[in-house]
Scaffold this motif. Structure first.
Motif, PDB file in Angstrom:
ATOM      1  N   ALA A 181       2.128  11.017  23.337  1.00  0.00           N
ATOM      2  CA  ALA A 181       1.737  11.186  21.791  1.00  0.00           C
ATOM      3  C   ALA A 181       0.366  12.480  22.019  1.00  0.00           C
ATOM      4  N   GLN A 234       5.269  12.225  17.155  1.00  0.00           N
ATOM      5  CA  GLN A 234       6.340  11.276  16.411  1.00  0.00           C
ATOM      6  C   GLN A 234       6.885  10.793  17.796  1.00  0.00           C
ATOM      7  N   GLY A 235       7.850   9.581  17.319  1.00  0.00           N
ATOM      8  CA  GLY A 235       8.375   8.699  18.632  1.00  0.00           C
ATOM      9  C   GLY A 235       9.299   9.564  19.492  1.00  0.00           C
ATOM     10  N   ASP A 236      10.008  10.686  18.637  1.00  0.00           N
ATOM     11  CA  ASP A 236      10.770  11.416  19.437  1.00  0.00           C
ATOM     12  C   ASP A 236      10.153  12.635  19.964  1.00  0.00           C
ATOM     13  N   ALA A 286       9.707  16.811  18.797  1.00  0.00           N
ATOM     14  CA  ALA A 286       8.495  17.377  18.349  1.00  0.00           C
ATOM     15  C   ALA A 286       8.269  18.367  19.385  1.00  0.00           C
ATOM     16  N   GLN A 302       1.897  15.808  22.776  1.00  0.00           N
ATOM     17  CA  GLN A 302       2.406  16.430  21.523  1.00  0.00           C
ATOM     18  C   GLN A 302       1.202  16.928  20.912  1.00  0.00           C
TER      19      GLN A 302
END
Length: 148
Positions: free
Chosen positions: A99, A19-21, A25, A102
């Motif tokens: 990303a 996700q963007g945050d 995450a 993550q």
């Protein structure tokens, strides 16, 4: 997070999407990893620690879970890699690789979950790293070439 069992936690991990945050995450994935180790500690009849080791509860839970279980040390590096990726995402949340980091952290948490669930099924699983030889050997014994 909805999982209260290893199967539920595994489902939560499988649903993870970068996700963007990135910092949020990372916190979510770290919490999932801690809950996986909590399952191991509880299965041993202990109360999961709230202490930290090197700034991470995850590492303290690993230490607690490995006490008198030398084979459990096989997932120590996985826990350390999870902590490393958490730090990367926390301190560089807008990095071009956020990303991918993550996704890697999610894979590491999944690996930890598989190790712990396998370890609960087969006591000696992972005595030599994260190999699933006891499970694989049992499965091979059940399968005979040419027999359907």
């Amino acid at each position: 997070m909805s999982g209260t069992t290893l199967a539920g936690l595994d489902a939560d991990i499988a649903r993870f999407v970068p996700q963007g945050d990135a910092a949020a995450a990372a916190a979510r994935l770290l919490a999932l990893a801690e809950r996986v180790l909590e399952q191991w500690v509880v299965a041993r009849g202990e109360v999961p620690t709230n202490a930290e080791r090197e700034g991470f509860r995850l590492l303290a839970l690993h230490r607690q879970g490995a006490q008198d279980e030398p084979g459990f040390n096989a997932c120590r590096e996985t826990c350390r890699e999870i902590a490393y990726h958490y730090n990367l995402l926390l301190h560089e949340p807008t990095h071009v690789e956020a990303a991918r980091r993550q996704a890697m952290m999610a894979l590491l948490v999944r690996h930890l979950s598989l190790f712990v669930s396998g370890r609960l099924e087969v006591a000696r699983l992972g005595d030599f790293c994260c190999a699933s030889r006891p499970r694989r050997t049992a499965a091979e014994d059940d399968v005979r070439p040419g027999v359907s």
